[in-house]
Write a protein that holds these residues in place. Sequence first.
Motif, PDB file in Angstrom:
ATOM      1  N   UNK A 112      48.989  89.651   3.117  1.00  0.00           N
ATOM      2  CA  UNK A 112      48.246  89.687   1.857  1.00  0.00           C
ATOM      3  C   UNK A 112      46.840  89.130   2.018  1.00  0.00           C
ATOM      4  N   UNK A 113      46.663  88.138   2.898  1.00  0.00           N
ATOM      5  CA  UNK A 113      45.327  87.582   3.100  1.00  0.00           C
ATOM      6  C   UNK A 113      44.453  88.514   3.930  1.00  0.00           C
ATOM      7  N   UNK A 114      45.049  89.251   4.877  1.00  0.00           N
ATOM      8  CA  UNK A 114      44.260  90.093   5.775  1.00  0.00           C
ATOM      9  C   UNK A 114      43.918  91.455   5.179  1.00  0.00           C
ATOM     10  N   UNK A 115      44.765  91.995   4.318  1.00  0.00           N
ATOM     11  CA  UNK A 115      44.546  93.360   3.809  1.00  0.00           C
ATOM     12  C   UNK A 115      43.196  93.540   3.129  1.00  0.00           C
ATOM     13  N   UNK A 116      42.798  92.678   2.202  1.00  0.00           N
ATOM     14  CA  UNK A 116      41.490  92.899   1.571  1.00  0.00           C
ATOM     15  C   UNK A 116      40.325  92.744   2.533  1.00  0.00           C
ATOM     16  N   UNK A 117      40.490  91.932   3.572  1.00  0.00           N
ATOM     17  CA  UNK A 117      39.437  91.800   4.585  1.00  0.00           C
ATOM     18  C   UNK A 117      39.248  93.134   5.296  1.00  0.00           C
ATOM     19  N   UNK A 118      40.355  93.751   5.722  1.00  0.00           N
ATOM     20  CA  UNK A 118      40.274  95.044   6.391  1.00  0.00           C
ATOM     21  C   UNK A 118      39.656  96.081   5.461  1.00  0.00           C
ATOM     22  N   UNK A 119      40.035  96.051   4.198  1.00  0.00           N
ATOM     23  CA  UNK A 119      39.479  97.010   3.233  1.00  0.00           C
ATOM     24  C   UNK A 119      37.966  96.889   3.137  1.00  0.00           C
ATOM     25  N   UNK A 120      37.479  95.649   3.084  1.00  0.00           N
ATOM     26  CA  UNK A 120      36.025  95.451   2.997  1.00  0.00           C
ATOM     27  C   UNK A 120      35.337  95.839   4.303  1.00  0.00           C
ATOM     28  N   UNK A 121      35.959  95.510   5.438  1.00  0.00           N
ATOM     29  CA  UNK A 121      35.394  95.919   6.724  1.00  0.00           C
ATOM     30  C   UNK A 121      35.284  97.442   6.796  1.00  0.00           C
ATOM     31  N   UNK A 122      36.348  98.114   6.394  1.00  0.00           N
ATOM     32  CA  UNK A 122      36.379  99.565   6.475  1.00  0.00           C
ATOM     33  C   UNK A 122      35.334 100.191   5.560  1.00  0.00           C
ATOM     34  N   UNK A 123      35.226  99.685   4.353  1.00  0.00           N
ATOM     35  CA  UNK A 123      34.269 100.269   3.410  1.00  0.00           C
ATOM     36  C   UNK A 123      32.828 100.002   3.815  1.00  0.00           C
ATOM     37  N   UNK A 124      32.610  99.097   4.784  1.00  0.00           N
ATOM     38  CA  UNK A 124      31.261  98.865   5.304  1.00  0.00           C
ATOM     39  C   UNK A 124      31.050  99.548   6.654  1.00  0.00           C
ATOM     40  N   UNK A 125      31.970 100.450   7.047  1.00  0.00           N
ATOM     41  CA  UNK A 125      31.752 101.298   8.198  1.00  0.00           C
ATOM     42  C   UNK A 125      32.547 100.995   9.449  1.00  0.00           C
ATOM     43  N   UNK A 126      33.407  99.967   9.430  1.00  0.00           N
ATOM     44  CA  UNK A 126      34.182  99.597  10.616  1.00  0.00           C
ATOM     45  C   UNK A 126      35.514 100.320  10.600  1.00  0.00           C
ATOM     46  N   UNK A 127      35.775 101.136  11.624  1.00  0.00           N
ATOM     47  CA  UNK A 127      37.006 101.920  11.665  1.00  0.00           C
ATOM     48  C   UNK A 127      37.991 101.459  12.737  1.00  0.00           C
ATOM     49  N   UNK A 128      37.544 100.599  13.664  1.00  0.00           N
ATOM     50  CA  UNK A 128      38.420 100.044  14.701  1.00  0.00           C
ATOM     51  C   UNK A 128      38.108  98.564  14.855  1.00  0.00           C
ATOM     52  N   UNK A 129      39.168  97.727  14.904  1.00  0.00           N
ATOM     53  CA  UNK A 129      39.006  96.275  14.887  1.00  0.00           C
ATOM     54  C   UNK A 129      39.875  95.651  15.976  1.00  0.00           C
TER      55      UNK A 129
END
Length: 429
Positions: A143-160
Amino acid sequence: MSDLEGFMNKEADLLVYNASELVTLARPHGRPHVGEEMQDLSPVPGGAVAIVEGRVAAVGCLEDVRDAVTVGPRTRLVDAGGRLVTPGLVDAHTHLVFAGSREEEFVLKVVEGLSYEAIEERGGGIPVTVAHTRSASADQLLRQARPVISRMFSSGTTTIEAKSGYALEPEGEIKLLEVIQALDLEGPAECVPTFFGTHSLPAEYTHRPDRFLKLVVEEMIPAVAKRGLARFCDSGTALPVDQTEVLYATAQKHGLRIKVHADEFRAVGGAELAAKWRATSAEHCICSSDEGIEAMAASGVIAVLLPGVPLVHRLPQAADGRRFIRRRMAVALGTDFNPSCLIESMSLVLSLGCYTVHLSPAEALTAATINGAYATGCGEKVGSLEVGKQADLVIWEVSNHKQLAERVGGNIVAAVMKKGRLFFMKEGG
């Protein structure tokens, strides 16, 4: 045009066209871009990309792309609107999964001017996060990591790339890697797991590093490898060099590739260690010696630079990207997202790579895409727009890569696609 075997005349699922500048980063050599190669983005003015079954089927000028595939009634047309199109960004260094927060340390840094190490001496730092993370459930971590990934993705990051390292004991490290695996399966971003069980020396082993090493090499690494939970093994300065080498030998024996947290606060031989073990990457490298950089260049190590770290930790210097490029090394970039460095945006890091690490706009974009892909072991499938690779791409609200690099902060993403699927598109985009 690239080799179209397997895609010729197939109906495209999606066609992106009318890009002012289509950055492909396509090169025939199948390896990271080194030295002056990092300047060559292989751009296509007015370019287009056709996508079939989640992969790039054709890339080039619109006329050539339309000749290569069929544009039929089921083809979704995406007008880039005279904007920049690039491969999806790759964040080559994160500590994505943890519990709790350390905002009080932030106040100590900015008001009292305490260093990262001084905060740890006061009882803060990694041990605080370890305590929170050990007590957290897998669901809480998700639950803590999901919104972080969402924000990363919406700013152009597709692989982490995502490291464990906030449990420092077998059950907890397995839990962290299983959470990373779950996040990867959920998407939309891919998460590449790295075992970092020696991130720090846990309190219960403060005076017994040899016993901690025994735990890591006899229990943690075999368990991680048996379950296929990690691609890499990372280590820093928690253990003496001779013990770190035992760690790396064990990791390689179990099929894990090597990463090194190298010379972040002072030169401690991290670059030399990375060269000796032919690590995939050495990360931070702020204080690496000239001799260490020369050795890494000879061994093909990728330097993963983290230009946000000197900013958030108030360090006196940043890594100088020119030192690595002059020696024909491959440079990649990462956020170093963690509880004390809450940077989520790779487009911000790309800009900082120019302003503080002295990369050119083209070099920074190369570092944030194809070289980041190779640093995470994914260069054969992501990081460039080439026939057969995953269709991971970003449409930006600027017309060229120089305008992208000069923007500091703010989200100028118009659309993000992962494996050919349009996951995010701004209204009116």
